[in-house]
Motif scaffolding. Structure first.
Motif, PDB file in Angstrom:
ATOM      1  N   ILE A  27       0.553  -1.420  -0.370  1.00 25.81           N
ATOM      2  CA  ILE A  27      -0.115   0.037  -0.194  1.00 25.81           C
ATOM      3  C   ILE A  27       0.996   1.313  -0.052  1.00 25.81           C
ATOM      4  O   ILE A  27       0.417   2.394  -0.870  1.00 25.81           O
ATOM      5  N   GLU A  28       1.977   1.378   1.090  1.00 27.36           N
ATOM      6  CA  GLU A  28       2.484   2.546   1.177  1.00 27.36           C
ATOM      7  C   GLU A  28       3.519   3.172  -0.511  1.00 27.36           C
ATOM      8  O   GLU A  28       3.322   3.724  -0.793  1.00 27.36           O
ATOM      9  N   LYS A  29       3.168   1.719  -0.982  1.00 31.86           N
ATOM     10  CA  LYS A  29       4.068   1.849  -2.290  1.00 31.86           C
ATOM     11  C   LYS A  29       3.635   2.536  -4.001  1.00 31.86           C
ATOM     12  O   LYS A  29       3.412   3.103  -4.571  1.00 31.86           O
ATOM     13  N   TYR A  30       1.733   2.842  -3.583  1.00 35.41           N
ATOM     14  CA  TYR A  30       0.845   3.455  -4.530  1.00 35.41           C
ATOM     15  C   TYR A  30      -0.338   4.143  -4.002  1.00 35.41           C
ATOM     16  O   TYR A  30      -0.385   5.202  -4.337  1.00 35.41           O
ATOM     17  N   ALA A  31       0.467   3.994  -2.589  1.00 30.80           N
ATOM     18  CA  ALA A  31      -0.917   5.255  -2.019  1.00 30.80           C
ATOM     19  C   ALA A  31      -0.573   7.212  -2.200  1.00 30.80           C
ATOM     20  O   ALA A  31       0.836   6.957  -2.267  1.00 30.80           O
ATOM     21  N   ASN A  32      -1.592   7.760  -2.754  1.00 28.23           N
ATOM     22  CA  ASN A  32      -0.822   9.374  -2.426  1.00 28.23           C
ATOM     23  C   ASN A  32      -0.484  10.262  -1.703  1.00 28.23           C
ATOM     24  O   ASN A  32       0.865  11.127  -1.792  1.00 28.23           O
ATOM     25  N   SER A  33      -1.173   9.855  -0.252  1.00 31.78           N
ATOM     26  CA  SER A  33      -0.457  10.902   0.554  1.00 31.78           C
ATOM     27  C   SER A  33      -0.190   9.367   1.891  1.00 31.78           C
ATOM     28  O   SER A  33      -1.731   7.924   1.916  1.00 31.78           O
ATOM     29  N   SER A  34       0.024   9.981   3.123  1.00 33.00           N
ATOM     30  CA  SER A  34      -0.412   8.457   3.965  1.00 33.00           C
ATOM     31  C   SER A  34      -1.426   8.500   5.127  1.00 33.00           C
ATOM     32  O   SER A  34      -1.854   8.121   5.857  1.00 33.00           O
ATOM     33  N   ALA A  35      -2.550   9.943   4.529  1.00 35.51           N
ATOM     34  CA  ALA A  35      -3.491   9.310   4.962  1.00 35.51           C
ATOM     35  C   ALA A  35      -4.623   8.101   3.741  1.00 35.51           C
ATOM     36  O   ALA A  35      -5.357   7.506   4.601  1.00 35.51           O
ATOM     37  N   GLN A  36      -4.237   8.010   2.616  1.00 41.02           N
ATOM     38  CA  GLN A  36      -4.493   7.572   1.933  1.00 41.02           C
ATOM     39  C   GLN A  36      -4.222   6.108   1.803  1.00 41.02           C
ATOM     40  O   GLN A  36      -4.523   5.207   1.756  1.00 41.02           O
ATOM     41  N   VAL A  37      -3.707   5.687   2.971  1.00 36.93           N
ATOM     42  CA  VAL A  37      -3.183   4.577   2.573  1.00 36.93           C
ATOM     43  C   VAL A  37      -3.504   3.986   3.567  1.00 36.93           C
ATOM     44  O   VAL A  37      -4.070   2.838   4.129  1.00 36.93           O
ATOM     45  N   HIS A  38      -4.644   4.518   4.678  1.00 38.14           N
ATOM     46  CA  HIS A  38      -5.932   3.719   5.479  1.00 38.14           C
ATOM     47  C   HIS A  38      -6.589   3.243   4.510  1.00 38.14           C
ATOM     48  O   HIS A  38      -7.746   2.624   5.073  1.00 38.14           O
ATOM     49  N   TYR A  39      -6.865   4.754   3.415  1.00 34.37           N
ATOM     50  CA  TYR A  39      -8.378   4.459   2.607  1.00 34.37           C
ATOM     51  C   TYR A  39      -8.268   3.403   2.088  1.00 34.37           C
ATOM     52  O   TYR A  39      -8.624   2.585   1.820  1.00 34.37           O
ATOM     53  N   ILE A  40      -6.618   2.840   0.897  1.00 34.06           N
ATOM     54  CA  ILE A  40      -6.888   1.534   0.728  1.00 34.06           C
ATOM     55  C   ILE A  40      -6.592   0.446   1.302  1.00 34.06           C
ATOM     56  O   ILE A  40      -6.661  -0.145   0.492  1.00 34.06           O
ATOM     57  N   ARG A  41      -6.321   1.078   2.275  1.00 34.93           N
ATOM     58  CA  ARG A  41      -5.981  -0.395   2.944  1.00 34.93           C
ATOM     59  C   ARG A  41      -7.384  -1.344   3.949  1.00 34.93           C
ATOM     60  O   ARG A  41      -7.604  -2.019   3.754  1.00 34.93           O
ATOM     61  N   HIS A  42      -8.396  -0.095   3.688  1.00 37.28           N
ATOM     62  CA  HIS A  42      -9.996  -0.565   4.513  1.00 37.28           C
ATOM     63  C   HIS A  42     -10.251  -1.390   2.816  1.00 37.28           C
ATOM     64  O   HIS A  42     -11.152  -1.907   2.870  1.00 37.28           O
ATOM     65  N   ILE A  43     -10.411  -0.221   2.268  1.00 37.92           N
ATOM     66  CA  ILE A  43     -10.860  -0.975   0.226  1.00 37.92           C
ATOM     67  C   ILE A  43      -9.715  -2.384   0.537  1.00 37.92           C
ATOM     68  O   ILE A  43     -11.238  -3.297  -0.179  1.00 37.92           O
ATOM     69  N   ILE A  44      -8.693  -3.155   0.224  1.00 33.82           N
ATOM     70  CA  ILE A  44      -8.442  -3.828  -0.002  1.00 33.82           C
ATOM     71  C   ILE A  44      -8.100  -5.242   1.154  1.00 33.82           C
ATOM     72  O   ILE A  44      -9.603  -5.924   1.071  1.00 33.82           O
ATOM     73  N   SER A  45      -9.138  -4.910   2.270  1.00 27.69           N
ATOM     74  CA  SER A  45     -10.052  -5.435   3.620  1.00 27.69           C
ATOM     75  C   SER A  45     -11.655  -5.723   2.717  1.00 27.69           C
ATOM     76  O   SER A  45     -12.278  -6.770   3.462  1.00 27.69           O
ATOM     77  N   ASN A  46     -12.182  -5.168   2.160  1.00 28.87           N
ATOM     78  CA  ASN A  46     -13.353  -5.059   1.833  1.00 28.87           C
ATOM     79  C   ASN A  46     -13.175  -5.518   0.260  1.00 28.87           C
ATOM     80  O   ASN A  46     -14.910  -5.819  -0.017  1.00 28.87           O
ATOM     81  N   VAL A  47     -12.077  -5.132  -0.804  1.00 25.69           N
ATOM     82  CA  VAL A  47     -12.593  -5.506  -2.226  1.00 25.69           C
ATOM     83  C   VAL A  47     -13.057  -6.450  -2.470  1.00 25.69           C
ATOM     84  O   VAL A  47     -14.429  -6.576  -3.425  1.00 25.69           O
ATOM     85  N   PHE A  48     -12.728  -7.972  -2.230  1.00 27.80           N
ATOM     86  CA  PHE A  48     -12.806  -9.268  -2.213  1.00 27.80           C
ATOM     87  C   PHE A  48     -14.269  -9.303  -2.288  1.00 27.80           C
ATOM     88  O   PHE A  48     -15.324 -10.549  -2.622  1.00 27.80           O
ATOM     89  N   ARG A  49     -14.954  -8.987  -0.451  1.00 29.93           N
ATOM     90  CA  ARG A  49     -16.222  -9.658  -0.531  1.00 29.93           C
ATOM     91  C   ARG A  49     -17.333  -8.537  -1.196  1.00 29.93           C
ATOM     92  O   ARG A  49     -18.696  -8.807  -1.038  1.00 29.93           O
ATOM     93  N   GLU A  50     -16.255  -7.313  -1.755  1.00 27.04           N
ATOM     94  CA  GLU A  50     -17.965  -6.455  -2.192  1.00 27.04           C
ATOM     95  C   GLU A  50     -18.089  -6.935  -4.001  1.00 27.04           C
ATOM     96  O   GLU A  50     -18.630  -6.604  -4.594  1.00 27.04           O
ATOM     97  N   ALA A  51     -17.497  -7.611  -4.303  1.00 24.81           N
ATOM     98  CA  ALA A  51     -16.530  -8.321  -5.669  1.00 24.81           C
ATOM     99  C   ALA A  51     -18.406  -8.387  -6.400  1.00 24.81           C
ATOM    100  O   ALA A  51     -18.934  -9.044  -5.672  1.00 24.81           O
TER     101      ALA A  51
END
Length: 447
Positions: A220-244
């Motif tokens: 996540i840290e490699k492709y997030a645009n900011s430190s705040a976005q790290v948290h957003y993307i981590r949340h997405i990945i933890s849910n994205v496969f269940r919401e597919a």
């Protein structure tokens, strides 16, 4: 490890007289390095560079004339410049912006060398003052394995051969469907298929699924645009496969407190890694395709096996007689989308679906396919023609007479009529033939 379909695409690229360096795009763990390593067998010499390693990245960071760079590459690899046909593979190239910029000179000054570059996070650095050699490189997308590759990986060579015949024997239908159910269950990630091909034990795959998802989170840290976005993307990945497979809203996605803008920007960043795709609907039944960005997008993710693992429905898929009965039909729709993407290595290959223009309408066609100047509706459904109400509504406004149903039943072509009386030709295509949908449309388009 098994041979990928992409090997043939590599050969087409290598045969071009005006060949440009090839950039492979694809998520982590889809087999980019393995595919190139297999392709390297066609060459006299193979130079592999991984720019995550500092000493190999340093080769491109020095400021010296390009001919000296070529000399350094051959010395490093202990190869001879005159040693015959040479393939150079630059892996994880996103770690060196200078290496990306230098790709143009392989095209302009060293076209006798065959150069492939890859980087799972390559798209994430685009737009960050990186000089991309536009017009001097070409791209190819690598996605999870197709059903055809699943057959090869599981030693079903004869069935794979029969699947390529002009007419697939009807007596093999039950056998193909049983195997497609297995493919739908475990998905197409190469590491998963490799392990499954050794012991055919689905329960042994769980640690591999888990490690795959954690590996995506670690990046996540490699492709997030900011430190705040790290948290957003981590949340997405933890849910994205269940919401597919579902239509999503950005506001409070995954029961979060995050706002729509935060989630949308995070999804856009995640899309660049090819882990997830936001598929927006179209409201027209004619080309060109114009997705409506004001409507809810449908979420498509990298691999259906990861979806099944995350939703803990692998057992349900094994025991369900109909693929379409699992997870409200979302798994059947998702694997068809995965097959449509895997059927073409172009980076422009995309997914689209259709909704009726009236906002209060529930009419929705699972996919629409550009074909010979037409938009072909594709419904993933079991049951009789009368259940295809959304497809009927599409055909009532379409300027052509072709439609497709993907299902578990046998191959057939039938004359049909919408509720409103519009006549059309319906191609009933078994799941295992999705990869040749255009070939099957060719057979009936003039009838």
């Amino acid at each position: 490890m098994f041979i990928r379909d992409i090997t043939n695409e590599f050969k087409k690229w290598a045969a071009k007289p005006s060949r440009k360096p090839l950039i492979l795009r694809g998520a982590r763990q889809v087999g980019k390095t393995t595919a190139v390593n297999l392709f390297s067998k066609d060459f006299d010499q193979y130079i592999y560079l991984n720019l995550e390693k500092e000493e190999q990245r340093e080769i491109f960071e020095r400021t010296y004339p390009f001919p000296d760079l070529i000399t350094t590459l051959f010395i490093f690899a202990q190869k001879q410049r005159s040693g015959g046909k040479t393939l150079i593979f630059i892996d994880e190239i996103q770690n060196s912006p200078r290496a990306i910029a230098l790709l143009r000179y392989f095209y302009e000054e060293a076209n006798d060398l065959f150069v492939i570059a890859a980087g799972s996070l390559l798209d994430s650095i685009m737009g960050r003052n990186i000089s991309f050699p536009v017009g001097r490189v070409e791209y190819m997308a690598l996605r999870p394995c197709s059903f055809r590759e699943f057959l090869f990986a599981t030693n079903n060579d004869q069935l794979l051969e029969m699947l390529e015949k002009p007419e697939v024997p009807e007596f093999l239908h039950t056998q193909y469907i049983a195997l497609f159910k297995k493919y739908t269950t475990i998905g197409g990630m190469p590491g998963i298929l490799n392990l499954y091909s050794q012991n055919a034990d689905i329960t042994a795959l769980e640690p591999v699924y888990s490690s795959l998802i954690y590996s995506y989170t670690d990046d996540i840290e490699k492709y997030a645009n900011s430190s705040a976005q790290v948290h957003y993307i981590r949340h997405i990945i933890s849910n994205v496969f269940r919401e597919a497979g579902t239509k999503i809203t950005f506001e409070k996605f995954g029961n979060s407190p995050y706002r729509s803008r935060e989630m949308k920007e995070a999804f856009v960043s995640l899309e660049k890694t090819m882990l997830a795709k936001l598929v927006y609907p179209c409201t027209s039944a004619e080309l060109p395709i114009k997705p409506s960005l004001i409507r809810k997008p449908r979420l498509h993710v990298l691999d259906t096996g990861l979806v099944n693992y995350s939703n803990k429905i692998m057992g349900e898929l094994v025991y369900n007689e109909e693929i379409s009965n699992t997870h409200r039909g979302l798994i059947a729709e998702h694997i068809v989308g995965q097959e449509l993407l895997a059927s073409n290595f172009s980076i422009s290959n995309d997914l689209h679906f259709w909704v009726r223009e009236k906002t209060d309408s529930s009419a929705e066609v699972d996919y629409i396919l550009p074909y010979n100047g037409k938009l072909i509706p594709i419904e993933v459904k079991s049951g009789g023609i009368g259940k295809l109400r959304s497809l009927h509504q599409f055909m009532d406004v379409a300027p052509h007479h072709l439609a497709v149903r993907v299902w578990q039943g046998p191959y057939s072509v039938e004359k049909a009529k919408t509720i409103a009386g519009t006549e059309f030709t319906l191609l009933n295509l078994p799941f295992y033939l999705v990869h040749r949908i255009e070939r099957e449309l060719d057979k009936i388009s003039d009838k």
